[in-house]
Design a protein around this motif. Structure first.
Motif, PDB file in Angstrom:
ATOM      1  N   ASP A   1       5.321  -7.068  41.695  1.00 59.46           N
ATOM      2  CA  ASP A   1       5.350  -8.139  40.721  1.00 59.46           C
ATOM      3  C   ASP A   1       6.095  -9.120  41.248  1.00 59.46           C
ATOM      4  OD1 ASP A   1       7.819  -6.847  40.413  1.00 59.46           O
ATOM      5  OD2 ASP A   1       7.496  -6.357  38.424  1.00 59.46           O
ATOM      6  N   ARG A   2       6.741 -10.142  40.403  1.00 61.62           N
ATOM      7  CA  ARG A   2       7.518 -11.160  41.010  1.00 61.62           C
ATOM      8  C   ARG A   2       8.742 -10.576  41.607  1.00 61.62           C
ATOM      9  NH1 ARG A   2       7.535 -15.130  36.136  1.00 61.62           N
ATOM     10  NH2 ARG A   2       7.126 -13.106  35.030  1.00 61.62           N
ATOM     11  N   ALA A   3       9.422  -9.528  41.204  1.00 62.24           N
ATOM     12  CA  ALA A   3      10.586  -9.107  41.453  1.00 62.24           C
ATOM     13  C   ALA A   3      10.401  -8.467  43.003  1.00 62.24           C
ATOM     14  CB  ALA A   3      11.201  -7.866  40.539  1.00 62.24           C
ATOM     15  N   SER A   4       9.272  -8.277  43.683  1.00 62.25           N
ATOM     16  CA  SER A   4       9.058  -7.662  44.767  1.00 62.25           C
ATOM     17  C   SER A   4       9.201  -8.857  45.972  1.00 62.25           C
ATOM     18  CB  SER A   4       7.513  -7.267  44.916  1.00 62.25           C
ATOM     19  OG  SER A   4       7.431  -6.371  44.044  1.00 62.25           O
ATOM     20  N   LEU A   5       9.000 -10.260  45.513  1.00 61.82           N
ATOM     21  CA  LEU A   5       8.839 -11.075  46.632  1.00 61.82           C
ATOM     22  C   LEU A   5      10.132 -11.321  47.607  1.00 61.82           C
ATOM     23  CD1 LEU A   5       7.047 -14.008  44.406  1.00 61.82           C
ATOM     24  CD2 LEU A   5       6.242 -12.649  46.255  1.00 61.82           C
ATOM     25  N   PRO A   6      11.496 -11.247  46.745  1.00 62.18           N
ATOM     26  CA  PRO A   6      12.473 -11.565  48.048  1.00 62.18           C
ATOM     27  C   PRO A   6      12.513 -10.593  48.986  1.00 62.18           C
ATOM     28  CG  PRO A   6      13.186 -11.488  45.567  1.00 62.18           C
ATOM     29  CD  PRO A   6      11.709 -11.088  45.544  1.00 62.18           C
ATOM     30  N   LYS A   7      12.051  -9.369  48.565  1.00 60.34           N
ATOM     31  CA  LYS A   7      12.017  -8.382  49.739  1.00 60.34           C
ATOM     32  C   LYS A   7      10.993  -8.428  50.925  1.00 60.34           C
ATOM     33  CE  LYS A   7      13.909  -4.963  46.522  1.00 60.34           C
ATOM     34  NZ  LYS A   7      13.709  -3.732  45.834  1.00 60.34           N
ATOM     35  N   LEU A   8      10.109  -9.375  50.716  1.00 60.17           N
ATOM     36  CA  LEU A   8       8.809  -9.500  51.399  1.00 60.17           C
ATOM     37  C   LEU A   8       8.962 -10.496  52.499  1.00 60.17           C
ATOM     38  CD1 LEU A   8       5.906  -9.333  48.912  1.00 60.17           C
ATOM     39  CD2 LEU A   8       6.898  -7.538  49.928  1.00 60.17           C
ATOM     40  N   LYS A   9      10.016 -11.390  52.480  1.00 58.80           N
ATOM     41  CA  LYS A   9      10.301 -12.608  53.331  1.00 58.80           C
ATOM     42  C   LYS A   9      10.533 -12.154  54.710  1.00 58.80           C
ATOM     43  CE  LYS A   9      12.520 -16.826  53.194  1.00 58.80           C
ATOM     44  NZ  LYS A   9      12.926 -18.052  52.264  1.00 58.80           N
ATOM     45  N   GLY A  10       9.981 -12.827  55.781  1.00 56.85           N
ATOM     46  CA  GLY A  10       9.931 -12.472  56.946  1.00 56.85           C
ATOM     47  C   GLY A  10       8.882 -11.283  57.503  1.00 56.85           C
ATOM     48  N   LYS A  11       8.283 -10.603  56.625  1.00 60.37           N
ATOM     49  CA  LYS A  11       7.359  -9.401  56.950  1.00 60.37           C
ATOM     50  C   LYS A  11       5.944  -9.520  56.901  1.00 60.37           C
ATOM     51  CE  LYS A  11      11.229  -6.280  54.714  1.00 60.37           C
ATOM     52  NZ  LYS A  11      11.454  -5.413  53.784  1.00 60.37           N
ATOM     53  N   TYR A  12       5.588 -10.370  55.613  1.00 59.09           N
ATOM     54  CA  TYR A  12       4.147 -10.425  55.354  1.00 59.09           C
ATOM     55  C   TYR A  12       3.648 -12.007  55.453  1.00 59.09           C
ATOM     56  CZ  TYR A  12       4.708  -5.593  54.150  1.00 59.09           C
ATOM     57  OH  TYR A  12       5.117  -4.194  54.110  1.00 59.09           O
ATOM     58  N   ASP A  13       2.305 -11.912  55.477  1.00 62.73           N
ATOM     59  CA  ASP A  13       1.659 -13.528  55.400  1.00 62.73           C
ATOM     60  C   ASP A  13       0.802 -13.544  53.878  1.00 62.73           C
ATOM     61  OD1 ASP A  13       2.238 -14.176  58.440  1.00 62.73           O
ATOM     62  OD2 ASP A  13       1.471 -12.333  58.515  1.00 62.73           O
ATOM     63  N   VAL A  14       0.576 -12.565  53.674  1.00 57.58           N
ATOM     64  CA  VAL A  14      -0.362 -12.464  52.567  1.00 57.58           C
ATOM     65  C   VAL A  14       0.302 -11.373  51.326  1.00 57.58           C
ATOM     66  CG1 VAL A  14      -2.687 -12.212  51.763  1.00 57.58           C
ATOM     67  CG2 VAL A  14      -2.153 -13.083  54.038  1.00 57.58           C
ATOM     68  N   ILE A  15       0.034 -11.469  50.168  1.00 58.10           N
ATOM     69  CA  ILE A  15       0.319 -10.360  49.128  1.00 58.10           C
ATOM     70  C   ILE A  15      -0.982  -9.891  48.431  1.00 58.10           C
ATOM     71  CG2 ILE A  15       2.519 -11.405  48.886  1.00 58.10           C
ATOM     72  CD1 ILE A  15       1.675 -12.016  46.180  1.00 58.10           C
ATOM     73  N   ASN A  16      -1.057  -8.567  48.255  1.00 55.42           N
ATOM     74  CA  ASN A  16      -2.328  -8.273  47.473  1.00 55.42           C
ATOM     75  C   ASN A  16      -1.734  -8.239  46.176  1.00 55.42           C
ATOM     76  OD1 ASN A  16      -4.443  -7.018  46.562  1.00 55.42           O
ATOM     77  ND2 ASN A  16      -4.433  -5.375  48.227  1.00 55.42           N
ATOM     78  N   ILE A  17      -2.441  -8.846  45.046  1.00 57.75           N
ATOM     79  CA  ILE A  17      -2.313  -8.844  43.469  1.00 57.75           C
ATOM     80  C   ILE A  17      -3.209  -7.724  43.239  1.00 57.75           C
ATOM     81  CG2 ILE A  17      -1.954 -10.090  41.654  1.00 57.75           C
ATOM     82  CD1 ILE A  17      -1.457 -12.340  43.148  1.00 57.75           C
ATOM     83  N   LYS A  18      -2.768  -6.743  42.356  1.00 58.15           N
ATOM     84  CA  LYS A  18      -3.621  -5.688  41.889  1.00 58.15           C
ATOM     85  C   LYS A  18      -3.093  -5.635  40.138  1.00 58.15           C
ATOM     86  CE  LYS A  18      -4.808  -2.779  45.659  1.00 58.15           C
ATOM     87  NZ  LYS A  18      -4.545  -1.305  46.212  1.00 58.15           N
ATOM     88  N   LEU A  19      -3.965  -5.817  39.358  1.00 59.20           N
ATOM     89  CA  LEU A  19      -3.472  -5.717  37.779  1.00 59.20           C
ATOM     90  C   LEU A  19      -2.701  -4.356  37.410  1.00 59.20           C
ATOM     91  CD1 LEU A  19      -6.432  -7.121  36.429  1.00 59.20           C
ATOM     92  CD2 LEU A  19      -4.408  -8.381  36.715  1.00 59.20           C
ATOM     93  N   ASP A  20      -3.236  -3.232  38.329  1.00 65.75           N
ATOM     94  CA  ASP A  20      -2.265  -2.020  37.843  1.00 65.75           C
ATOM     95  C   ASP A  20      -0.901  -1.997  38.348  1.00 65.75           C
ATOM     96  OD1 ASP A  20      -3.907  -0.427  36.034  1.00 65.75           O
ATOM     97  OD2 ASP A  20      -5.514  -0.148  37.873  1.00 65.75           O
TER      98      ASP A  20
END
Length: 321
Positions: free
Chosen positions: A223-242
């Protein structure tokens, strides 16, 4: 409000295997919420990778109060399968009360079809080449990998479907060294995206690493709380409702991720058309849509989603929303 939860099982068209194991059926929870006049419903797929079971998710839902709305639900349940099914049922209930479609209520444009990936189950190289050849007419194929013998499988799939766009899902199955070794071959074979190459707990190794093929966060992004930990690692995020815990948070996650410069993939667990229906709204304009759950089933809900050469279509009102 009256909340009812049932367990449903859908047979798969064939055995479905990823790096964590195999299955022959999709076990889901269906949530129905009634206000006495209208009834809305939603579906979730409890996922063992996140510590969820049918029993634990059902218990979470059973602990909800008699009355709440979608905003209050965000504080009542954590992100996950339980909140997803309840949130989507509430959206459906609101739409029926208002006599409108969910996209109208959410202020979204009229949705249309989106090309969806079709997933090839993890198998021997020979079997995966046969799967690829049988589905070579599809424009986008997703390969389940994440083992020490992935190169022969990748080569075999490309040979079986020379013209299809290919994306790869390692399901946390590679190390940094394996990913580094494979990267040039991913480029050579025309792979368009790599999903979660490293375990979520070890993905700091991606910082500073060359990413010649875009890398997508799946298990690392909930969820949105994950975003700060992704910086510099990923180019895309996979959004799944579950993972997000429903459409309400998923819409906010998409908005926040785009603002931070990420491309969007919209994915799914293996479930029925009811589980995919809300995700078709998220998928509008996404870099990658991966909502093939119903295509993997031998049976589905009534009024299922439509799939054709243009992709997966938004749901009929008779199904959801």
């Amino acid at each position: 409000m009256q909340i009812d939860v049932s367990r449903d099982v859908f047979r798969l068209a064939q055995v479905f295997t990823i790096s964590r194991g195999s299955r022959t059926e999709a076990k889901v929870l269906t949530v129905r919420i009634s206000d006495g006049q209208y009834l809305g419903w939603g579906e979730c797929v409890p996922y063992a990778r996140y510590g969820e079971t049918l029993d634990s998710v059902e218990a979470e839902i059973a602990g909800l109060p008699d009355s709440f709305d979608r905003v209050q639900l965000m504080d009542l349940l954590p992100a996950g399968a339980a909140r997803n099914a309840v949130d989507c049922a509430l959206w459906d209930l609101e739409a029926k009360r208002a006599g409108k479609r969910v996209w109208n209520l959410a202020g979204l444009p009229q949705p249309g079809p989106e090309i969806t990936a079709y997933t090839l189950s993890l198998d021997t190289a020979e079997a995966m080449q046969a799967q690829a050849a049988a589905n070579a007419h599809r424009p986008l194929l997703k390969i389940k990998l994440g083992t020490p013998d992935d190169m022969p499988r990748l080569e075999a799939v490309r040979a079986g479907a020379p013209d299809a766009t290919i994306i790869v899902d390692a399901n946390e199955g590679w190390s940094a060294a394996v990913y580094t070794d494979l990267a040039p071959h991913l480029v050579r074979l025309g792979v368009a995206l790599v999903e979660q190459p490293l375990p979520a707990g070890d993905d700091d190794a991606l910082i500073g690493m060359e990413r010649p093929v875009p890398v997508c966060a799946d298990e690392s992004c909930h969820d949105r709380a994950s975003l700060p930990k992704l910086k510099g690692k990923y180019d895309v995020i996979n959004i799944k409702l579950d993972k997000t815990g429903g459409l309400t948070e998923a819409l906010e996650l998409r908005k926040a991720a785009i603002a931070e410069g990420y491309d969007i993939m919209v994915g799914c667990m293996v479930g029925s058309s009811l589980a995919m229906a809300p995700a078709t709204l998220l998928a509008q304009g996404a870099m990658v849509t991966d909502l093939d759950g119903p295509l993997l089933l031998a049976e589905d809900r009534d009024n299922p989603l439509t799939f054709d050469d243009a992709g997966v279509y938004p749901p009929l009102a008779a199904l959801w929303g």
